[in-house]
Design an enzyme around this catalytic site. Sequence first.
Site, PDB file in Angstrom:
ATOM      1  N   ASP A 170      -9.623   2.702   2.557  1.00 20.47           N
ATOM      2  CA  ASP A 170      -9.550   2.094   3.892  1.00 20.47           C
ATOM      3  C   ASP A 170     -10.169   2.997   4.955  1.00 20.47           C
ATOM      4  O   ASP A 170     -10.761   2.505   5.926  1.00 20.47           O
ATOM      5  CB  ASP A 170      -8.099   1.793   4.263  1.00 20.47           C
ATOM      6  CG  ASP A 170      -7.573   0.525   3.616  1.00 20.47           C
ATOM      7  OD1 ASP A 170      -8.400  -0.305   3.177  1.00 20.47           O
ATOM      8  OD2 ASP A 170      -6.344   0.359   3.531  1.00 20.47           O
ATOM      9  N   LYS A 216       0.802  -1.229   0.000  1.00 17.86           N
ATOM     10  CA  LYS A 216       0.000   0.000   0.000  1.00 17.86           C
ATOM     11  C   LYS A 216       0.835   1.280   0.000  1.00 17.86           C
ATOM     12  O   LYS A 216       0.394   2.297  -0.553  1.00 17.86           O
ATOM     13  CB  LYS A 216      -0.961   0.007   1.190  1.00 17.86           C
ATOM     14  CG  LYS A 216      -2.026  -1.063   1.128  1.00 17.86           C
ATOM     15  CD  LYS A 216      -2.980  -0.959   2.309  1.00 17.86           C
ATOM     16  CE  LYS A 216      -4.033  -2.052   2.260  1.00 17.86           C
ATOM     17  NZ  LYS A 216      -5.028  -1.912   3.346  1.00 17.86           N
TER      18      LYS A 216
END
Length: 272
Positions: A99, A66
């Site tokens: 997220d 990420k």
Amino acid sequence: MIQIFGVIGDPIGHSLSPEMHNAAYHALGLDCIYLPFHVRAERLRDAIEGAGALGIRGLNVTVPHKVAVMELVEPDLLARKIGAVNTIDFATLKGYNTDVAGITGSLESAGVDLRGKRVLLLGAGGAARAAAFASIEAGCKLVIANRTRSKGEKLADELGRGVNAIGLEDDEIGPAIAESDVLINATSVGMYPEIDKIPIRPELLHPDLVVFDLIYNPLETMLLSEAKKKGCKTISGVKMLVYQGAASFRIWLGIDPPVDVMETVVRERLIL
């Protein structure tokens, strides 16, 4: 022509994103497919360039890519602020972070208001960055605890706003847990197949604590199981998976997915 989506990570065999997204496509009658791709760190650039060349429409990005993938796409403002990307849209080669939507949606659905709370965050990776951002935006007092203390300190320095970093030794983590309202586990400790592991000693938990584990496989991690025994309010990572996935779905296709279908598929798969 069929549109191809997917998720990249290392490992990737545990991911339920393919089943979740494919169920949503089927429910809406969309000519799409979502696939898992095992990508090691040294092949990340090749994977992103290859996916674009092959006409893949979009990718989700999971552990451990990420942060590193930030250099390979154009992050939007939120992703830049967080310092992590978990969604790539190849139509624009832009990177997004859904997220945060997954974390805030999970807390809200559980009736937990983060505003002004004292939050202890375990981990300093991509998911932890999103949790840290959500906490700071809610005006929380945030402490980051990480196995590699220097990594936690680096994230704390980047965040500023009075964020502190500690190690996982009992003399530091014990008092931090005692003073916290919410504990968020953003590490992979306890994730399938190592389901018998726990990131902290359960003796340190207290009944006034909300324990949110971002792991969704297994449905109840060892951390959540021990937290329940202590009388803590617990939140599993299932809602986060679903809400972040729904946000990615909207970015790629511009329509709302059947969130109830997505969650049902995940829960059914986890209790098999």
